[in-house]
Motif scaffolding. Structure first.
Motif, mmCIF file in Angstrom:
data_model
loop_
_atom_site.group_PDB
_atom_site.id
_atom_site.type_symbol
_atom_site.label_atom_id
_atom_site.label_comp_id
_atom_site.label_asym_id
_atom_site.label_seq_id
_atom_site.Cartn_x
_atom_site.Cartn_y
_atom_site.Cartn_z
ATOM 1 N N ALA A 129 -2.336 -5.909 0.705
ATOM 2 C CA ALA A 129 -2.009 -4.479 0.856
ATOM 3 C C ALA A 129 -0.956 -4.217 1.928
ATOM 4 N N ALA A 154 -5.999 -7.349 -3.177
ATOM 5 C CA ALA A 154 -6.384 -6.448 -2.080
ATOM 6 C C ALA A 154 -5.954 -7.004 -0.713
ATOM 7 N N ASP A 155 -5.926 -8.326 -0.608
ATOM 8 C CA ASP A 155 -5.562 -8.939 0.683
ATOM 9 C C ASP A 155 -4.065 -8.850 0.966
ATOM 10 N N LEU A 188 0.840 -1.211 0.000
ATOM 11 C CA LEU A 188 0.000 0.000 0.000
ATOM 12 C C LEU A 188 0.870 1.254 0.000
ATOM 13 N N GLU A 191 -5.028 6.072 -0.845
ATOM 14 C CA GLU A 191 -5.274 4.699 -0.386
ATOM 15 C C GLU A 191 -6.553 4.128 -0.995
ATOM 16 N N LYS A 192 -7.548 4.973 -1.174
ATOM 17 C CA LYS A 192 -8.804 4.518 -1.784
ATOM 18 C C LYS A 192 -8.536 4.044 -3.225
ATOM 19 N N MET A 201 -6.436 0.777 -3.201
ATOM 20 C CA MET A 201 -7.204 -0.416 -2.829
ATOM 21 C C MET A 201 -8.135 -0.861 -3.966
ATOM 22 N N GLU A 202 -8.714 0.113 -4.671
ATOM 23 C CA GLU A 202 -9.568 -0.232 -5.820
ATOM 24 C C GLU A 202 -8.751 -0.963 -6.889
ATOM 25 N N LEU A 235 -5.874 -2.614 -6.411
ATOM 26 C CA LEU A 235 -5.466 -3.921 -5.886
ATOM 27 C C LEU A 235 -6.613 -4.927 -6.011
ATOM 28 N N GLU A 236 -7.807 -4.447 -5.760
ATOM 29 C CA GLU A 236 -8.998 -5.291 -5.905
ATOM 30 C C GLU A 236 -9.102 -5.807 -7.345
ATOM 31 N N ARG A 237 -8.855 -4.919 -8.284
ATOM 32 C CA ARG A 237 -8.969 -5.274 -9.707
ATOM 33 C C ARG A 237 -8.007 -6.383 -10.121
#
Length: 247
Positions: free
Chosen positions: A137, A134-135, A102, A121-122, A125-126, A128-130
């Motif tokens: 970070a 995300a897990d 992160l 960070e928002k 995280m979006e 990383l999710e893609r």
């Protein structure tokens, strides 16, 4: 400037030893917005030198590079400002080992774009999710596989919201089973309309994703065209012999 041209390269040269070595020998090409341009060719053909010249990681001997209407080879222009709009992904991931994933991703947007920690960070995280990470970070780079690190390197570049992404052999340092996961991220970017210039040995990727393929040899563009033209109907003997070895 033509409306759709993002980068215009005119007579780019890079000579060493007083011109005895011509790493780039008069390269001219336009890169349009939304194009995926894949650069192929043998080792030492000038592919990576060309790519690294586009954001002046390599300084050309001559010629000009016009990016979004500005000649970035003109020393009066602030190259760092233009580099913020050019995402770069290398063979080796260049992540900061002492920072979490992160932190790696939010450092530049906070420092260079003036984003707040929360905003950065928002976005991180979006992204990383893609890419399904995300897990991870709060993990450190040493805790990730090569394929995971390279996916992080791609989304870290995307955190800066670049106008073009430059990829310098992004899968060549990976174990074969990790190549697919990185190419999948790149394919998704292409589908979303990101302008990309990719130096790669992955001919399947070039055939599937490229809007244009450029074949380089001896510092020159020998041939360019859509994937069908390049792979199924090569014109030059040099390209024919190259493809015979790699396909």
């Amino acid at each position: 400037m033509k409306d759709n041209v993002l980068i215009s390269v005119n007579d780019l040269q890079m000579y060493f030893k007083g011109g005895a070595i011509k790493a780039l020998d008069g390269v001219s090409v336009d890169i349009n917005r939304g194009e995926v341009v894949v650069v192929i060719g043998p080792s030492g053909s000038g592919k990576s030198t060309f790519l690294r010249s586009l954001n002046l990681l390599e300084n050309p001997t001559g010629g000009e590079i016009v990016f979004e209407g500005t000649d970035i080879t003109d020393r009066k222009n602030d190259i760092n400002k233009h580099r913020q709009k050019m995402g770069m992904v290398f063979q080796h991931f260049n992540l900061f080992p002492n920072m979490t994933i992160l932190k790696n991703m939010t450092l530049a947007p906070i420092k260079l774009l003036g984003k707040t920690k929360e905003e950065a960070e928002k976005t991180a995280m979006e992204l990383l999710e893609r890419v399904g990470l995300a897990d991870r970070a709060n993990a450190y780079p040493s805790q990730l596989s090569g394929g995971q690190k390279q996916r992080i390197a791609i989304v870290r570049a995307l955190c800066m919201n670049p106008d073009v992404m430059l990829f310098d052999e992004p899968t060549s340092a990976l174990d074969p089973e990790m190549v697919g996961e990185v190419l999948e991220v790149m394919k998704n970017l292409a589908r979303e309309g990101m302008t990309m210039i990719v130096v790669t040995h992955e001919m399947g990727f070039a055939r599937e994703v490229a809007s244009r393929v450029i074949f380089m040899d001896s510092g020159k563009i020998v041939e360019e065209g859509n994937p069908a033209e390049i792979f199924d109907n090569p014109q030059s003997e040099r390209l024919k012999s190259f493809l015979a070895k790699v396909l």
